[in-house]
Design an enzyme around this catalytic site. Structure first.
Site, PDB file in Angstrom:
ATOM      1  N   TYR A 111       0.832  -1.208   0.000  1.00  0.00           N
ATOM      2  CA  TYR A 111       0.000   0.000   0.000  1.00  0.00           C
ATOM      3  C   TYR A 111       0.862   1.252   0.000  1.00  0.00           C
ATOM      4  O   TYR A 111       1.945   1.276   0.602  1.00  0.00           O
ATOM      5  CB  TYR A 111      -0.880   0.060   1.252  1.00  0.00           C
ATOM      6  N   TYR A 150      -0.757  -9.816   0.774  1.00  0.00           N
ATOM      7  CA  TYR A 150       0.270  -9.237   1.649  1.00  0.00           C
ATOM      8  C   TYR A 150       0.165  -9.809   3.061  1.00  0.00           C
ATOM      9  O   TYR A 150      -0.906 -10.209   3.505  1.00  0.00           O
ATOM     10  CB  TYR A 150       0.177  -7.707   1.674  1.00  0.00           C
ATOM     11  N   ARG A 160      -3.263 -11.600   3.847  1.00  0.00           N
ATOM     12  CA  ARG A 160      -4.541 -11.273   3.224  1.00  0.00           C
ATOM     13  C   ARG A 160      -4.562 -11.810   1.804  1.00  0.00           C
ATOM     14  O   ARG A 160      -3.571 -11.691   1.077  1.00  0.00           O
ATOM     15  CB  ARG A 160      -4.763  -9.758   3.147  1.00  0.00           C
ATOM     16  N   HIS A 163      -7.180  -8.450  -2.726  1.00  0.00           N
ATOM     17  CA  HIS A 163      -8.524  -7.872  -2.548  1.00  0.00           C
ATOM     18  C   HIS A 163      -8.532  -6.401  -2.912  1.00  0.00           C
ATOM     19  O   HIS A 163      -7.491  -5.735  -2.903  1.00  0.00           O
ATOM     20  CB  HIS A 163      -8.999  -8.043  -1.097  1.00  0.00           C
ATOM     21  N   HIS A 165     -10.708  -2.901  -1.745  1.00  0.00           N
ATOM     22  CA  HIS A 165     -11.651  -2.321  -0.785  1.00  0.00           C
ATOM     23  C   HIS A 165     -12.652  -1.432  -1.524  1.00  0.00           C
ATOM     24  O   HIS A 165     -12.279  -0.714  -2.462  1.00  0.00           O
ATOM     25  CB  HIS A 165     -10.919  -1.455   0.240  1.00  0.00           C
TER      26      HIS A 165
HETATM   27 FE   LIG Z   1      -6.400  -4.273   2.372  1.00  0.00          FE
END
Ligand SMILES: [Fe+2]
Length: 245
Positions: A111, A150, A160, A163, A165
């Site tokens: 991110y 990640y 995770r 995905h 969001h």
């Molecule tokens: Fe996320």
């Protein structure tokens, strides 16, 4: 047939379908979960009629994460995909004019955020945020790169699944929805403690986008389809169409 509640125009949330707030395998849910019983009260007019968004608030590249942060002449790295689908109310009707905001990690699972702790590199041409508004049929579409999985500090080996969001406004604050979309065939979906807080396989599968190779753009991008359902506004039932609403 679901019976609308008294007092406002929206169906109550199905607390069996939705995950419990307190799920210790997802550690931060322990402190986030309400410690006392929820209170219920009628919505006011402001909560039932707003917010309203116009297409004129969008920038030309808001729905293109491959280009909207890239330097001129460059593009984000990663598997190119188009995500498309419909925003529907609880009766299956398209919800027009609803604002969708989406954010995601880059193709390496990183991110662009100051608190990010994963050592995968940033992509200098990928910001990871976008938005769009549904058309008159409730349809939406945006272009991006497929995010990577990640690791996250929950258990010793928790990752995770890939995905995206989503935040949806709907036609009213009573329809507000924040959710995540997963990708068909990803084995990490079934390893994830956050996904594991959802009780039924059918509910999890409703969060998994389908790969649609019939829509693929040759030598460009694959297509994933994903529909989201908001609570429906109470409707007047036609006497001969109970099942069709
Ligand atoms: Fe996320």
């Amino acid at each position: 047939m679901t019976t609308p509640p008294k007092g406002n125009g929206y169906l109550v949330r199905d607390r069996v379908w939705q995950p419990d707030a307190y799920t210790p395998a997802y550690k931060t849910s322990v402190t986030r979960a309400p410690a006392k019983a929820l209170l219920s009260f009628p919505t006011s007019l402001g909560e039932q009629t707003g917010p309203v968004f116009g297409h004129d608030m969008l920038g030309p590249r808001d729905n293109d994460l491959i280009l909207n942060y890239a330097k001129p002449g460059e593009m984000a790295l990663g598997p190119r995909i188009i995500v498309k689908g419909h925003v529907l109310d609880q009766y299956g009707r398209g919800v027009a004019g609803t604002l969708l905001e989406f954010w995601q990690a880059n193709a390496g699972g990183r991110y662009r955020h100051k608190n990010e702790g994963y050592l995968a590199p940033l992509d200098p041409n990928f910001g990871g945020c976008g938005r769009t508004i549904t058309d008159e049929n409730g349809a939406y579409e945006f272009r991006t790169v497929q995010p990577g999985p990640y690791p996250w500090p929950n258990g010793m080996a928790d990752w995770r699944p890939a995905h995206i969001h989503f935040s949806l406004m709907g036609h009213a604050f009573a329809q507000r929805l924040i959710t995540q979309m997963y990708f068909e065939g990803d084995p990490m979906i079934w390893q994830c403690p956050i996904v594991g807080s959802i009780d039924t396989r059918a509910a999890v599968e409703s969060l998994v986008a389908s790969l649609d190779m019939t829509e693929t753009l040759p030598m460009d991008a694959r297509v994933y389809t994903f529909d989201m359902v908001l609570r429906g506004r109470r409707q007047t039932f036609f006497e001969n169409r109970w099942e069709g609403l």
